[in-house]
Enzyme design. Sequence first.
Site: not given
Length: 444
Positions: A258, A352
């Site tokens: 992330d 995403h």
Amino acid sequence: MSKRTDQAAAPRATDPKTSGEPKNSGESPGGAAAPMELSRRRLLGTVGAAGAAGLVVGGAGGALGASAAQGEAPKALTTIGSTEVPFRAARARHQAGITTPLQANGHLAAFDLAPGADRKAAAALLRRWSRTAEELMAGRAPDADTGVALDAGPSSLTVTFGFGHSFFGRTGLAKRRPVQLDPLPEFSADALDPGRSNGDLWVQIGADDALVAFHALRALQKDAAGSARLRWQMNGFNRTPGATARPMTARNLMGQVDGTNNPRPSDEDFDQRIFVGRDAEQQWMRGGSYAVVRRIRMLLDDWEKRSRHEQERVIGRRKDNGAPLTGGSETTPMRLDATGPDGLPVIPANAHARIAAPESNQGAAMLRRPFSFHDGYREDGAPDAGLLFVCWQADPLRAFTQIQRKLDRGDALSPFLRHEASGLFAVPPAAEPGDYVGRPLLEG
């Protein structure tokens, strides 16, 4: 001695004099050995051999005594404890906690000014907070210290302060409120709790030691007594430094790497994207930034039922190393035009990573600097866990809002997320020597 280099989801500043760059707390700013302090540094601080020998008592005498007997100065705190981030910066104007590498522990908190507290009271509070933050970030104990972190070094502690939309009306400063602080629009995925959103004042705390982080939170809450009341507070965490074999981008609780596409200080347009420019209408915000804060609960039970292949198609990246599905390594650019044998995009249209990419948003980008959270379990047994999302940008309308609107229209990850709290805060530049954070606003 190596400094914090691992899991830097937020890029490390390269100049040790910049606001976010840790330094070895065993030296004074001028480079000389720091004086011995019987406070946070205690026996593990950088003391001379003779001094150490005089302090050795009881069972603690083994290691220290042997070192002193050989004429060697005892080692300072471990790397984690000794790393210090300056409160005031010699060059960079921004506050610490923006470009500082992610710490292992974090607290986010918002305060509302107490009834009757005016602009003068707010200025006095920011003055106290700035003084306390400077002491704690240097590894020193403030006045009336609780002793919670008495034996620890600074441990990369950062304390960052910001102002919410409501602060300006309550202090008679509405005319000095930036337009960039206008409330965020509503998004279809929002299920926001007003009691855990917004606030007059915002504080972000990060440290590589949990006691050091809690100590700072408690000290600032005590400083606020009579001037401001806690509105909400959230606790977060990341990996501890040294937990991985090599420096890595952090993983979130879904197991995904992330922060791969984060802007980096080495980018030519980094400052332009993240920090408010010198031509900003509100002079007091020049060199500052805007923080968007979201509590995002992850539906981990649903997510973990999906196969790794399904998860990777939702994100658009491989789970093991963060590489795009079009191949390469984590840092390999995504080939958004690549198609497979079936003629369909290799990275799905609703993935995403594709939707959030700057290439899909007219170059819009924000610096993500989140913490994970786990607050126990809900009544249905599902974990109350997810991401304390914090992102930084020069203009939220052109960064977070633009990207979130696009995600809101068809992100494959959205069904696995619940946005439960939100806030937007103006974070002014770092305090000048002798000043406190926000003085140009409150006394200008």
